[in-house]
Design a protein around this motif. Structure first.
Motif, PDB file in Angstrom:
ATOM      1  N   GLU A 222       0.722  -1.261   0.077  1.00 27.83           N
ATOM      2  CA  GLU A 222      -0.139  -0.069   0.171  1.00 27.83           C
ATOM      3  C   GLU A 222       1.015   1.308   0.013  1.00 27.83           C
ATOM      4  OE1 GLU A 222      -3.751   0.915   0.173  1.00 27.83           O
ATOM      5  OE2 GLU A 222      -3.416  -1.084  -0.820  1.00 27.83           O
ATOM      6  N   SER A 223       1.947   1.085   0.855  1.00 30.60           N
ATOM      7  CA  SER A 223       2.919   2.232   0.777  1.00 30.60           C
ATOM      8  C   SER A 223       3.619   2.741  -0.370  1.00 30.60           C
ATOM      9  CB  SER A 223       4.053   2.210   1.890  1.00 30.60           C
ATOM     10  OG  SER A 223       3.249   1.815   3.140  1.00 30.60           O
ATOM     11  N   TYR A 224       4.070   1.533  -1.178  1.00 23.92           N
ATOM     12  CA  TYR A 224       4.339   1.735  -2.416  1.00 23.92           C
ATOM     13  C   TYR A 224       3.412   2.327  -3.461  1.00 23.92           C
ATOM     14  CZ  TYR A 224       6.186   0.337  -7.006  1.00 23.92           C
ATOM     15  OH  TYR A 224       6.517   0.364  -8.198  1.00 23.92           O
ATOM     16  N   HIS A 225       2.328   2.042  -3.323  1.00 17.34           N
ATOM     17  CA  HIS A 225       1.241   2.686  -4.240  1.00 17.34           C
ATOM     18  C   HIS A 225       1.069   4.019  -3.848  1.00 17.34           C
ATOM     19  CE1 HIS A 225       0.044  -1.436  -5.676  1.00 17.34           C
ATOM     20  NE2 HIS A 225      -0.527  -0.699  -6.729  1.00 17.34           N
ATOM     21  N   LEU A 226       0.994   4.358  -2.488  1.00 10.84           N
ATOM     22  CA  LEU A 226       0.907   5.707  -2.208  1.00 10.84           C
ATOM     23  C   LEU A 226       2.085   6.514  -2.922  1.00 10.84           C
ATOM     24  CD1 LEU A 226       0.129   5.829   1.572  1.00 10.84           C
ATOM     25  CD2 LEU A 226      -1.487   6.391  -0.569  1.00 10.84           C
ATOM     26  N   ALA A 227       3.343   5.865  -2.815  1.00 11.31           N
ATOM     27  CA  ALA A 227       4.502   6.654  -3.314  1.00 11.31           C
ATOM     28  C   ALA A 227       4.520   6.802  -4.917  1.00 11.31           C
ATOM     29  CB  ALA A 227       5.886   6.053  -2.774  1.00 11.31           C
ATOM     30  N   TYR A 228       4.183   5.622  -5.496  1.00 16.93           N
ATOM     31  CA  TYR A 228       4.077   5.660  -6.936  1.00 16.93           C
ATOM     32  C   TYR A 228       3.046   5.685  -7.752  1.00 16.93           C
ATOM     33  CZ  TYR A 228       9.294   4.627  -6.116  1.00 16.93           C
ATOM     34  OH  TYR A 228      10.225   4.596  -5.590  1.00 16.93           O
ATOM     35  N   ARG A 229       1.807   5.898  -7.059  1.00 19.56           N
ATOM     36  CA  ARG A 229       0.499   6.018  -7.878  1.00 19.56           C
ATOM     37  C   ARG A 229      -0.183   7.412  -7.695  1.00 19.56           C
ATOM     38  NH1 ARG A 229      -1.084   2.409 -11.651  1.00 19.56           N
ATOM     39  NH2 ARG A 229       0.432   0.794 -11.269  1.00 19.56           N
ATOM     40  N   LEU A 235      -3.184   6.365 -12.474  1.00 17.73           N
ATOM     41  CA  LEU A 235      -1.878   6.332 -12.858  1.00 17.73           C
ATOM     42  C   LEU A 235      -0.776   6.219 -12.171  1.00 17.73           C
ATOM     43  CD1 LEU A 235      -2.641   8.747 -15.979  1.00 17.73           C
ATOM     44  CD2 LEU A 235      -2.632   6.295 -15.997  1.00 17.73           C
ATOM     45  N   SER A 236       0.567   5.906 -12.846  1.00 19.02           N
ATOM     46  CA  SER A 236       1.565   5.796 -12.220  1.00 19.02           C
ATOM     47  C   SER A 236       2.257   7.637 -12.120  1.00 19.02           C
ATOM     48  CB  SER A 236       2.876   5.259 -13.140  1.00 19.02           C
ATOM     49  OG  SER A 236       2.414   4.013 -13.228  1.00 19.02           O
ATOM     50  N   SER A 237       2.695   7.888 -10.958  1.00 18.13           N
ATOM     51  CA  SER A 237       3.005   9.190 -10.661  1.00 18.13           C
ATOM     52  C   SER A 237       4.484   9.575 -11.325  1.00 18.13           C
ATOM     53  CB  SER A 237       3.191   9.555  -9.170  1.00 18.13           C
ATOM     54  OG  SER A 237       4.136   8.683  -8.687  1.00 18.13           O
ATOM     55  N   ARG A 238       4.621  10.992 -10.866  1.00 17.79           N
ATOM     56  CA  ARG A 238       5.824  11.464 -11.582  1.00 17.79           C
ATOM     57  C   ARG A 238       7.161  11.066 -10.886  1.00 17.79           C
ATOM     58  NH1 ARG A 238       6.534  17.918 -12.168  1.00 17.79           N
ATOM     59  NH2 ARG A 238       8.494  18.163 -12.663  1.00 17.79           N
ATOM     60  N   ARG A 239       7.013  10.350  -9.748  1.00 26.34           N
ATOM     61  CA  ARG A 239       8.146   9.766  -8.962  1.00 26.34           C
ATOM     62  C   ARG A 239       8.449   8.511  -9.464  1.00 26.34           C
ATOM     63  NH1 ARG A 239       9.510   9.533  -3.387  1.00 26.34           N
ATOM     64  NH2 ARG A 239       7.935  10.717  -2.900  1.00 26.34           N
ATOM     65  N   ALA A 240       7.442   7.729 -10.195  1.00 27.26           N
ATOM     66  CA  ALA A 240       7.486   6.403 -10.871  1.00 27.26           C
ATOM     67  C   ALA A 240       8.415   6.640 -12.274  1.00 27.26           C
ATOM     68  CB  ALA A 240       6.132   5.819 -11.245  1.00 27.26           C
ATOM     69  N   LEU A 241       7.705   7.933 -12.878  1.00 23.95           N
ATOM     70  CA  LEU A 241       8.446   8.291 -14.036  1.00 23.95           C
ATOM     71  C   LEU A 241       9.821   8.428 -14.004  1.00 23.95           C
ATOM     72  CD1 LEU A 241       8.059   9.252 -17.233  1.00 23.95           C
ATOM     73  CD2 LEU A 241       7.793  11.485 -16.302  1.00 23.95           C
ATOM     74  N   SER A 283      -7.865   7.651 -18.227  1.00 21.67           N
ATOM     75  CA  SER A 283      -8.336   6.265 -18.519  1.00 21.67           C
ATOM     76  C   SER A 283      -8.268   5.913 -20.308  1.00 21.67           C
ATOM     77  CB  SER A 283      -9.781   5.812 -18.334  1.00 21.67           C
ATOM     78  OG  SER A 283     -10.703   6.379 -19.163  1.00 21.67           O
ATOM     79  N   LYS A 284      -8.531   6.920 -20.829  1.00 30.99           N
ATOM     80  CA  LYS A 284      -8.366   7.179 -22.468  1.00 30.99           C
ATOM     81  C   LYS A 284      -6.982   6.898 -22.754  1.00 30.99           C
ATOM     82  CE  LYS A 284     -12.516   7.385 -23.470  1.00 30.99           C
ATOM     83  NZ  LYS A 284     -13.404   6.437 -23.722  1.00 30.99           N
ATOM     84  N   LEU A 285      -6.306   7.672 -22.054  1.00 32.71           N
ATOM     85  CA  LEU A 285      -4.668   7.589 -22.517  1.00 32.71           C
ATOM     86  C   LEU A 285      -4.157   6.294 -22.241  1.00 32.71           C
ATOM     87  CD1 LEU A 285      -3.616  11.152 -20.853  1.00 32.71           C
ATOM     88  CD2 LEU A 285      -3.896  10.517 -23.175  1.00 32.71           C
ATOM     89  N   THR A 286      -4.772   5.702 -21.362  1.00 30.38           N
ATOM     90  CA  THR A 286      -4.033   4.221 -21.025  1.00 30.38           C
ATOM     91  C   THR A 286      -4.398   3.458 -22.102  1.00 30.38           C
ATOM     92  OG1 THR A 286      -5.917   3.710 -19.791  1.00 30.38           O
ATOM     93  CG2 THR A 286      -4.029   4.490 -18.456  1.00 30.38           C
ATOM     94  N   LYS A 287      -4.947   3.622 -22.941  1.00 33.96           N
ATOM     95  CA  LYS A 287      -5.208   2.647 -24.076  1.00 33.96           C
ATOM     96  C   LYS A 287      -4.481   3.104 -25.316  1.00 33.96           C
ATOM     97  CE  LYS A 287      -9.781   1.416 -22.531  1.00 33.96           C
ATOM     98  NZ  LYS A 287     -10.251   2.543 -21.731  1.00 33.96           N
ATOM     99  N   VAL A 288      -3.468   3.773 -25.124  1.00 34.76           N
ATOM    100  CA  VAL A 288      -2.468   4.040 -25.985  1.00 34.76           C
ATOM    101  C   VAL A 288      -1.743   2.984 -26.849  1.00 34.76           C
ATOM    102  CG1 VAL A 288      -0.562   4.622 -24.694  1.00 34.76           C
ATOM    103  CG2 VAL A 288      -0.634   5.649 -26.928  1.00 34.76           C
ATOM    104  N   LYS A 289      -1.751   2.727 -28.203  1.00 34.04           N
ATOM    105  CA  LYS A 289      -1.126   1.501 -28.697  1.00 34.04           C
ATOM    106  C   LYS A 289       0.608   1.843 -28.907  1.00 34.04           C
ATOM    107  CE  LYS A 289      -5.106   0.452 -31.221  1.00 34.04           C
ATOM    108  NZ  LYS A 289      -5.976   1.199 -32.331  1.00 34.04           N
ATOM    109  N   GLY A 290       1.203   1.028 -29.238  1.00 34.22           N
ATOM    110  CA  GLY A 290       2.708   1.096 -29.475  1.00 34.22           C
ATOM    111  C   GLY A 290       3.518   0.931 -28.325  1.00 34.22           C
ATOM    112  N   SER A 291       2.966   0.169 -27.267  1.00 35.84           N
ATOM    113  CA  SER A 291       3.790   0.011 -26.165  1.00 35.84           C
ATOM    114  C   SER A 291       4.011   1.288 -25.132  1.00 35.84           C
ATOM    115  CB  SER A 291       5.084  -0.877 -26.266  1.00 35.84           C
ATOM    116  OG  SER A 291       5.013  -1.541 -27.308  1.00 35.84           O
ATOM    117  N   GLY A 292       3.255   2.250 -25.152  1.00 37.71           N
ATOM    118  CA  GLY A 292       3.233   3.259 -24.496  1.00 37.71           C
ATOM    119  C   GLY A 292       2.815   3.365 -23.196  1.00 37.71           C
ATOM    120  N   LYS A 293       3.731   3.912 -21.978  1.00 37.89           N
ATOM    121  CA  LYS A 293       3.216   3.719 -20.671  1.00 37.89           C
ATOM    122  C   LYS A 293       3.047   5.044 -20.310  1.00 37.89           C
ATOM    123  CE  LYS A 293       4.014   1.879 -16.337  1.00 37.89           C
ATOM    124  NZ  LYS A 293       3.000   2.159 -15.605  1.00 37.89           N
ATOM    125  N   VAL A 294       1.915   5.355 -19.512  1.00 40.15           N
ATOM    126  CA  VAL A 294       1.261   6.404 -19.303  1.00 40.15           C
ATOM    127  C   VAL A 294       1.603   7.054 -17.839  1.00 40.15           C
ATOM    128  CG1 VAL A 294      -0.854   8.033 -19.304  1.00 40.15           C
ATOM    129  CG2 VAL A 294      -0.451   6.118 -20.942  1.00 40.15           C
TER     130      VAL A 294
END
Ligand code: GTP
Length: 397
Positions: A222-229, A235-241, A283-294
């Motif tokens: 849960e703490s990992y999710h707090l830090a990275y989501r 979505l993944s956060s800027r820290r995750a980026l 949620s629309k952005l997560t459907k991006v094709k071409g192996s993009g991670k949002v």
């Protein structure tokens, strides 16, 4: 996520994993038998650690449960003054414990230094009294002098009905709330039931150690999710980026996405509707094709990273995304409708809902030469600025 997927993820998987751990522990009994005296000591150290850690991360329910389980363990080990033999109270403690677990699954994590703590203590006491009172009542009703209930019904009413209802409540809340902490309520109940029905299969200390380790894993996850989501969009956060950027090789493309005129959207429809639109766009952005991670970069800005892709490859996918969002009709329900009563709802004005559309601008850049990730991101940001300057609702590389 459908209810079925949620129940699979938050009930079935944790219960199966606990079951596998129990089975493996039984299978390899010869390995830990020698260590049993040490293992018997472990709950005394593990549970205070879990209780303090859970408090630190504001998971008060895990903290309470840890303390209660530790008290039970001390009682079971004969380290607390015994009012009655533990065997005589076995059913009572089991039923009360089950009700307490059900209560914690309904309850929310609150600050420990608040009036909620008093309410929690009162509720725990109420669950214990309820468990004892329930068994007393059923025993009285089925006493030989007043055999008002048949024996089979007696057992069903005494244990199976309250335990069944509690289990349903725990599972419903775990499916609904979708957190690792609520899954822990399911796991606690599972281990509690296992110990009651199969007391001689595994020592209590082993089951409690297993549970304490599961609690620690849940707190960490849960703490990992707090830090990275990102809380709002999921979505993944800027820290995750920034963390992911360290693992990128030298061939990738980055896109910066920004919602157009979002300030005026917020001003017109309110911040809450703005939040919902952010969730929808995410949620629309997560459907991006071409192996993009949002990732949510911050505010109304998002970043899409395409590892091992060049700009020419990702441009059509980004354009497709822009068109999907531009063409999507966002239906805003009439806020008045929520507050009006049923009889007055059928007026034409109430049934009207507004449809709005938002557009996004995208700037994209490709990593090359000696550029760092931050510099490539800056190039994408510059491209985004040009896309905005040229009229918005476009992709610029
Ligand atoms: N509802 C909501 N609004 C946010 C959030 N984060 C940032 N914003 C809003 O996003 C708006 C961004 O506005 P600007 O940076 O001026 O940009 P813009 O209005 O989108 O204009 P352009 O980018 O030039 O098209 C501000 O009004 C912020 O309050 C959020 O989490 N929720």
């Amino acid at each position: 996520m459908s209810a079925l997927t949620r129940s699979f993820r938050y009930i079935f998987v944790p219960v199966m994993m606990t079951f596998i751990c129990i089975a493996a522990t039984q299978l390899f009994a010869y390995k830990w038998q020698l260590w049993l005296p040490t293992i018997n000591e472990l709950p005394y150290y593990l549970y205070p650690i879990v209780a303090v850690l859970a408090l630190q991360f504001n998971y008060a329910r895990l903290s309470f449960l840890s303390v209660l389980l530790l008290i039970y363990y001390l009682y079971e080990q004969g380290l607390l003054p015994e009012l009655t033999s533990i065997e005589d109270l076995r059913d009572h403690i089991f039923l009360s414990g089950t009700l307490v677990i059900a209560f914690f699954s309904i309850n929310k994590d609150r600050a420990i230094l608040s009036t909620h703590t008093i309410k929690t203590f009162v509720s725990i006491a109420f669950c214990v009294v309820l468990g004892f009172a329930w068994l007393f009542l059923i025993t009285q009703l089925s006493a030989p002098t007043t055999p008002e209930l048949p024996p089979a019904f007696n057992l069903l009413a005494a244990i199976y009905v309250p335990v069944g209802v509690s289990s349903i409540v725990v599972c419903i809340y775990a499916t609904w709330r979708k957190t690792a902490i609520d899954s822990m309520m399911v796991v606690t109940l599972f281990i509690w039931l296992f110990y009651y029905y199969y007391p001689s299969e595994l020592p209590l200390s082993i089951l409690l150690c297993m549970l304490a380790v599961t609690y620690l894993c849940a707190i960490l996850s849960e703490s990992y999710h707090l830090a990275y989501r990102d809380d709002l969009t999921g979505l993944s956060s800027r820290r995750a980026l920034n963390t992911m950027a360290l693992s990128l090789n030298s061939h990738y493309s980055v896109a910066m996405v920004d919602i157009d005129h979002f300030k005026s959207f917020n001003d017109t429809y309110g911040h809450d509707v703005g939040d919902q639109v952010l969730q929808l766009i995410a949620s629309k952005l997560t459907k991006v094709k071409g192996s993009g991670k949002v990732y949510r970069y911050g505010g109304e800005e998002f970043t899409i990273v395409f590892p091992n892709r060049d700009v020419e490859f990702v441009l059509p996918y980004l354009n497709e995304l822009r068109c999907i969002i531009r063409d999507y009709d966002i239906v805003l329900r009439n806020e008045h409708r929520k507050t009006s009563n049923k009889s007055s709802r059928n007026t034409q004005e109430d049934n009207l809902s507004t449809t709005v559309n938002v557009t996004i601008s995208i700037g994209v850049a490709e990593h090359h030469g000696q550029l760092t990730f931050a510099q490539t991101l800056k190039l994408a940001d510059k491209a985004l600025y040009i896309a905005k300057k040229n009229g918005r609702n476009r992709v610029f590389a």
